[in-house]
Design an enzyme around this catalytic site. Structure first.
Site, PDB file in Angstrom:
ATOM      1  N   CYS A 364      -0.638  -0.281   3.061  1.00  0.00           N
ATOM      2  CA  CYS A 364      -1.125   0.823   3.884  1.00  0.00           C
ATOM      3  C   CYS A 364      -0.546   2.108   3.315  1.00  0.00           C
ATOM      4  O   CYS A 364       0.626   2.149   2.916  1.00  0.00           O
ATOM      5  CB  CYS A 364      -0.703   0.630   5.343  1.00  0.00           C
ATOM      6  N   GLU A 398      -4.403  -2.971  -1.264  1.00  0.00           N
ATOM      7  CA  GLU A 398      -4.995  -3.992  -0.397  1.00  0.00           C
ATOM      8  C   GLU A 398      -6.292  -3.475   0.203  1.00  0.00           C
ATOM      9  O   GLU A 398      -6.383  -2.336   0.624  1.00  0.00           O
ATOM     10  CB  GLU A 398      -3.995  -4.363   0.711  1.00  0.00           C
TER      11      GLU A 398
END
Length: 501
Positions: A364, A398
């Site tokens: 993140c 990700e």
């Protein structure tokens, strides 16, 4: 012998009056002993005041004075002989001014049954007594002529309601329910009369208007407990998405946060008191990078759980696809700050798994809104790949990427490839070599080359086109920001890859 306490009906000479006198003269004078004493007091005073007026029409017949002056019984009654007084209707004392100017007290008996509004069975004050207002209890309950006309109008409108739904209408309603579920309101046509449906629509509009007024006043916010603004340091930030803060904080619509420890509070007063006692001036953890006023701290989610949870809740206010809030122990957080004389202010952060099987170097990433479009997002991305180079790994963010995240990564990958092609002097180039030197995943390299229209397939081979126009454009941008300090310096990194968890 102890002195006996005088009752409310004791006479002036110290004797007690009997509640039930056997003197026939006294029974005719009043209905009860309390009424007799009250009338005696009132009429004595009125007689003295109006002795000269000789008024022959008093409000009620007072006993004459002189020979017929009432005589109080001196017979004592023991407690065992006393009986409970009978329950009598309520008596309201009313004052009436006589022509002579003296006031007399008139006791009017009113039952406590009924209420002036017609909504209650009993009343407890003279203002709610129907008899006092010259009405009966039944008259108060009766509807007015206007109410009767309105009732007749509503009954006439409701007669137009259909008797029931047809089979086609039921199928239509079921299809609508299966298609939209709870995302839309059920179909309401033909379920009730047009009058009731219109009344319901007006109530909906009235409720939405009241909610809009409360929202404009800042008392409530859009969505389900969505925080509208946060006070963060010297900035007031508008939020973009919902974040699962505790309900008692989320329903406030506005949060106050300490920009150093990220604790959230309900009011400015609480924040001011907290700032006076807060000893934090930088994120917890180890400072692994510093150049000028820019620093990066490595924070372990297992060692500093509360701080990392607060950081994730803060990030969710500006990220749509973020799902990590409380399970922060398997992650490392790299927090970038800008230092001044008051402390290290949060610029942004990225997190990564301690052990990623897919070699994700970012889980993140967030740049605070007040630092966006200033180059800090690319600095965070560049720092994540710098760590991958030290680890001698190939990294990739990700998925899925947010809209702003995808734009930032595409811009970073473009700069990396153009820099590599500008410095490359050979004739044959390999995607694998680019990946090993830049630590960028080969899949990301190929997708970026395709987006730049630099990858072609010709005679069974893939060719990388060196577009000089794009390279010249990149060189011009680099020349403009050559003096900027928004570039990560590998020599300022003091970090050793963590071993295990």
């Amino acid at each position: 012998m102890p002195r006996r306490k005088r009752n409310a009906g004791s006479s002036s000479d110290g004797t007690e009056d009997s509640d039930f006198s056997t003197d026939p003269e006294h029974t005719d004078s009043s209905e009860s002993d309390g009424t007799s004493r009250r009338s005696a007091r009132v009429t004595r005073s009125s007689a003295r005041l109006s002795q000269s007026s000789q008024d022959s029409s008093p409000v009620r017949n007072p006993p004459s004075f002189g020979a017929e002056e009432p005589v109080y019984s001196t017979r004592r009654v023991t407690r065992s002989q006393q009986q409970p007084a009978p329950v009598t209707p309520k008596k309201y004392p009313l004052r009436q001014t006589r022509s002579s100017g003296s006031e007399t007290e008139q006791v009017v008996d009113f039952s406590d049954r009924g209420h002036l509004t017609g909504k209650h069975e009993r009343h407890f004050s003279i203002s709610g007594c129907p008899l006092y207002h010259n009405l009966s209890a039944d008259e108060c309950k009766a509807p007015t002529e206007r109410q009767l006309r309105y009732k007749e109008k509503v009954a006439e409108l409701r007669k137009k309601r259909n008797s029931g739904l047809s089979k086609e209408q039921k199928e239509k309603y079921m299809e609508h329910r299966q298609t939209y579920g709870n995302t839309r309101e059920p179909l309401l046509e033909n379920l009730t009369s047009e009058y009731d449906l219109e009344l319901f629509r007006r109530a909906q509009a009235r409720a939405s208007e009241d909610l809009e007024k409360l929202r404009l006043q800042g008392q409530i916010t859009e969505g389900s407990n969505m925080i509208k603004t946060i006070a963060f340091g010297r900035y007031e930030l508008d939020t973009w998405y919902h974040s699962p803060y505790p309900e008692e904080y989320a329903r406030l619509g506005r949060l106050y946060m300490c920009e150093f420890c990220l604790k959230y509070m309900k009011s400015q007063t609480i924040l001011r008191r907290h700032m006076a006692k807060c000893v934090w001036k930088h994120p917890p953890g180890d400072e692994i990078y510093r150049k000028g006023s820019i620093s990066v701290f490595e924070v372990d989610g297992k060692k500093n759980k509360i701080y990392c949870q607060n950081l994730c809740l803060l990030a969710k206010l500006f990220l749509d696809h973020k799902t990590l809030y409380y399970d922060v122990e398997p992650f490392l957080f790299y927090v970038m700050t800008e230092a001044d004389n008051t402390g290290c202010h949060l610029i942004g952060y990225f997190s990564k798994e301690k052990n990623s099987f897919l070699n994700y170097n970012v889980s993140c990433i967030l740049t605070m809104p007040q630092y966006m479009r200033q180059g800090y997002g690319k600095m965070l991305i560049d720092f994540s790949y710098l760590l991958s180079k030290v680890e001698e790994k190939v990294g990739s963010p990700e998925r899925p990427l947010s809209d702003l995240g995808l734009i930032s990564y595409r811009s970073y990958w473009k700069e990396v490839l153009l820099r590599y092609l500008h410095n490359f002097q050979g004739k044959e180039i390999s995607i694998k070599e680019i990946s090993q030197e830049t630590a960028v995943n080969p899949v990301d390299i190929v997708s970026t080359l395709q987006a730049l229209q630099m990858l072609k397939y010709w005679k069974g081979k893939h060719l990388v086109l060196k577009r000089q126009d794009l390279i010249d454009e990149w060189i011009a941008k680099e020349a403009k920001r050559s003096n900027s300090n928004k570039i990560m310096d590998p020599s300022c990194l003091k970090w050793t890859p963590p071993k295990g968890t």
